[in-house]
Design an enzyme around this catalytic site. Structure first.
Site, PDB file in Angstrom:
ATOM      1  N   ASP A 130       0.824  -1.204   0.000  1.00  0.00           N
ATOM      2  CA  ASP A 130       0.000   0.000   0.000  1.00  0.00           C
ATOM      3  C   ASP A 130       0.866   1.265   0.000  1.00  0.00           C
ATOM      4  OD1 ASP A 130      -2.829   0.879   0.309  1.00  0.00           O
ATOM      5  OD2 ASP A 130      -2.098   1.806   2.155  1.00  0.00           O
ATOM      6  N   GLU A 178       1.941  -0.189  -4.655  1.00  0.00           N
ATOM      7  CA  GLU A 178       1.027   0.864  -5.087  1.00  0.00           C
ATOM      8  C   GLU A 178       1.808   2.168  -4.995  1.00  0.00           C
ATOM      9  OE1 GLU A 178      -3.279   2.894  -4.049  1.00  0.00           O
ATOM     10  OE2 GLU A 178      -1.812   2.503  -2.501  1.00  0.00           O
ATOM     11  N   ASP A 208     -10.479   1.109  -5.157  1.00  0.00           N
ATOM     12  CA  ASP A 208     -10.472   2.572  -5.028  1.00  0.00           C
ATOM     13  C   ASP A 208     -11.042   3.271  -6.258  1.00  0.00           C
ATOM     14  OD1 ASP A 208      -9.166   2.470  -2.558  1.00  0.00           O
ATOM     15  OD2 ASP A 208      -7.168   2.649  -3.456  1.00  0.00           O
TER      16      ASP A 208
HETATM   17  O1  ISL Z   1      -8.255   6.168  -3.689  1.00  0.00           O
HETATM   18  C1  ISL Z   1      -7.634   7.123  -4.032  1.00  0.00           C
HETATM   19  C2  ISL Z   1      -8.212   8.002  -4.951  1.00  0.00           C
HETATM   20  O2  ISL Z   1      -9.527   7.720  -4.905  1.00  0.00           O
HETATM   21  C3  ISL Z   1      -6.296   7.402  -3.594  1.00  0.00           C
HETATM   22  O3  ISL Z   1      -6.109   8.673  -3.145  1.00  0.00           O
HETATM   23  C4  ISL Z   1      -5.934   6.384  -2.555  1.00  0.00           C
HETATM   24  O4  ISL Z   1      -6.275   6.824  -1.309  1.00  0.00           O
HETATM   25  C5  ISL Z   1      -4.484   6.137  -2.687  1.00  0.00           C
HETATM   26  O5  ISL Z   1      -4.337   5.556  -3.930  1.00  0.00           O
HETATM   27  C6  ISL Z   1      -3.984   5.191  -1.635  1.00  0.00           C
HETATM   28  O6  ISL Z   1      -4.735   4.027  -1.589  1.00  0.00           O
HETATM   29  C7  ISL Z   1      -4.413   3.036  -0.681  1.00  0.00           C
HETATM   30  O7  ISL Z   1      -4.140   3.523   0.610  1.00  0.00           O
HETATM   31  C8  ISL Z   1      -5.228   4.114   1.307  1.00  0.00           C
HETATM   32  C9  ISL Z   1      -6.502   3.276   1.254  1.00  0.00           C
HETATM   33  O8  ISL Z   1      -7.576   4.050   1.685  1.00  0.00           O
HETATM   34  C10 ISL Z   1      -6.780   2.749  -0.129  1.00  0.00           C
HETATM   35  O9  ISL Z   1      -7.905   1.920  -0.117  1.00  0.00           O
HETATM   36  C11 ISL Z   1      -5.550   2.042  -0.578  1.00  0.00           C
HETATM   37  O10 ISL Z   1      -5.713   1.396  -1.813  1.00  0.00           O
HETATM   38  C12 ISL Z   1      -4.780   4.277   2.718  1.00  0.00           C
HETATM   39  O11 ISL Z   1      -4.316   3.048   3.218  1.00  0.00           O
END
Ligand code: ISL
Ligand code: CA
Length: 544
Positions: free
Chosen positions: A193, A247, A320
């Site tokens: 993440d 990610e 997301d």
């Molecule tokens: O989802 C997003 C845009 O809609 C991004 O800003 C997202 O928050 C970012 O890509 C990070 O995502 C990941 O970390 C977040 C979590 O909320 C997301 O679900 C995860 O995929 C925090 O852990």
């Protein structure tokens, strides 16, 4: 390119809350996943990526972890996890877990101890005596005052997600221990993440002026990160037959290569976001009308710039992102556009990622009111937009209807029974109202369904290595509504051509398929015809 199972496999992402509920509490769970393994086997996928199932107060649906060594009771137990891993492995399917270590939950004992400056824990997180002007991914300030410690702590996401301090070697030891624990239990890798923001410079007082993500120059791809990732790789990942996909937010191919170049492989591949901007400007809340060229440009850029240097991840959806048909396809040409999008993407070079429900063409939710949404990002953004940016409620609702993460989180549509066969009771988030038409059962009995088409793509990928490893080349790149490319290796030449529009498409002369065999098509067209129907996609093959 070196060969590896993570390049040859197809990944299926499961968002456990919304996949299948086995014990009738309206929340998907691990036993629910186990019951649906036949669906995964039938589809032909080879790796499951499971979104977080760890203990969590669920401020951000599990992306706020309070214990990395335990499973949330909503999902089951560690024993259920062992069973899931075992049965998946029996079917030749690997399991990749989500590794969320940029931040923990504020209810994690580390944070509690850090708040109270328990010896050894004071520096587990980023604390500051002064408030900095950085803003968070979920809107609002990224620094929050803590009344007990009387200092501010950094949270790049919600207030309940304090950022870990990776400068602290003990924190890095903790992360390694977590990884080893799960790898020893049998998992085959991690989706890491927001991994490119873990290294930070917090002694710098303020962020440069910016409306969105102020302060990002102090943490996006900070140079220190390479030391941390190389350490993780050397001490942990290199000792297992596993893979990592990071990610990585706001990343370009050149910066990505610093993480994924074959010589170091700090990470095996990354998720980039440039093509997610095809209908938005910089961040998803600033919506622009979708144009095929704005999807083709970034996708083809990543294909060309990583070619023979690094490996791509091929995705259009995840937990997301709103549903791809609703963004880049057409509800009117539902099945055709779903199949065209799959063809366009999954014949490129890289590892395919399928998000649950994508294989049956699930679409955005029908929601019309704010109280139907559950996602913290959505709700926070509404607050931030209306209160801080002074946007009207109507304007903010329009953004949410288009871009909320909840569109991806409505329950998986299994069949026509009540609650779409997801659960026997009211689910934690409403089922999409189109479940009578769009569901797994209906797809399974139709040889022309979206599901059957996905099965065919996956089967072809197993049969022809050119689909996995072949070189990529654009054809007729500047055409505004055609996406055409070739793939080639020593043995085969592949040609993919897609009509990215509702109008028929007469193929330009540059597209040549004489002497090629039609491998796959989402219409019943004559293989030699030079007219593509709306959203038609074809794949041709020729032995060299
Ligand atoms: O989802 C997003 C845009 O809609 C991004 O800003 C997202 O928050 C970012 O890509 C990070 O995502 C990941 O970390 C977040 C979590 O909320 C997301 O679900 C995860 O995929 C925090 O852990
Ligand atoms: Ca349940």
């Amino acid at each position: 390119m070196n060969k590896h199972w993570s390049k040859e496999g197809v990944v299926y992402q499961i968002y456990p809350r919304s996949f299948h509920d086995s014990n009738h509490d309206g929340i998907g769970d691990i036993q629910g996943i186990i019951q649906k393994i036949p669906h995964l086997v039938n589809l032909g996928i080879s790796i499951v990526w499971l979104s977080p199932v760890y203990a969590s107060p669920n401020d951000d649906n599990g992306y706020d972890i309070s214990n990395y060594y335990d499973i949330h009771p909503d999902f089951g137990t560690l024993e259920d996890m062992r069973q899931l891993i075992k049965i998946l492995h029996l079917h030749g399917i690997k399991l990749v877990m989500d590794l969320v270590v940029n931040h923990t939950s504020d209810e994690h004992e580390w944070f509690q101890k850090s708040v109270n400056k328990v010896p050894g824990f004071a520096d587990y997180y980023h604390w500051s005596k002064t408030k900095k002007n950085w803003t968070s991914f979920f809107g609002g300030s990224a620094w929050e005052y803590h009344p007990v410690r009387k200092e501010y702590y950094l949270h790049l996401f919600s207030k309940k997600q304090p950022d870990l301090n990776w400068d602290n070697p003990i924190v890095r030891q903790e992360v390694k221990a977590i990884c080893r624990f799960w790898l020893d239990l049998g998992v085959d890798g991690f989706r890491c993440d927001v991994i490119n923001i873990i290294a930070k410079e917090t002694s710098t007082p303020q962020g440069k002026f910016a409306l969105i993500l102020r302060g990002k120059e102090h943490y996006l791809n900070h140079p220190k990160i390479h030391t941390y990732l190389q350490e993780l790789k050397k001490d942990v990942f290199s000792n297992y037959d596993c893979f990592t996909v990071g990610e990585t937010v706001f990343i370009t191919p050149q910066i990505a290569l610093e993480y994924i170049k074959e010589s170091t492989l700090e990470l095996d591949m990354v998720f980039q976001f440039e093509h997610m901007g095809a209908d938005a400007i910089f961040v998803k809340w600033f919506i622009r009308r979708f144009k095929p060229m704005n999807l083709k440009k970034p996708l083809s850029k990543w294909q060309n710039e990583l070619q023979s240097k690094g490996w791509n991840s091929l995705y259009l959806e995840n937990h997301d992102q709103p549903r791809s048909i609703s963004r880049f396809g057409s509800l009117e040409f539902h099945a055709q556009s779903a199949k065209m999008l799959a063809t366009m993407l999954y014949f490129q070079q890289g590892t395919p990622y399928i998000y649950q429900g994508q294989e049956i063409g699930m679409t955005n939710a029908h929601f019309t009111r704010l109280d139907q949404f559950r996602d913290i990002e959505t709700l926070n953004m509404f607050e931030f937009g209306t209160k801080v940016l002074h946007f009207s409620k109507k304007r903010m609702m329009k953004k949410i209807f288009y871009a909320s993460r909840d569109h991806a989180r409505t329950p998986m549509q299994w069949n026509q029974s009540e609650h779409a066969g997801f659960s026997t009771t009211t689910p934690w988030i409403e089922v999409n109202e189109n479940y009578m038409d769009i569901n797994v059962s209906k797809n399974a009995t139709d040889e022309h369904s979206i599901l059957s088409y996905y099965q065919q793509i996956i089967a072809l990928r197993k049969k022809f290595p050119v689909i996995v490893y072949g070189d990529y080349q654009d054809i007729g790149y500047h055409h505004p509504r055609m996406y055409c490319y070739s793939r080639s290796d020593e043995v085969n030449q592949l040609l993919v051509v897609c009509n990215f529009s509702k109008k028929p498409l007469k193929l330009p002369n540059i597209v040549q398929f004489e002497g090629m065999e039609l491998l796959l098509c989402n219409e019943s067209s004559h293989p030699q015809s030079r007219l593509l129907k709306p959203y038609e996609a074809r794949v041709y093959l020729k032995m060299k």
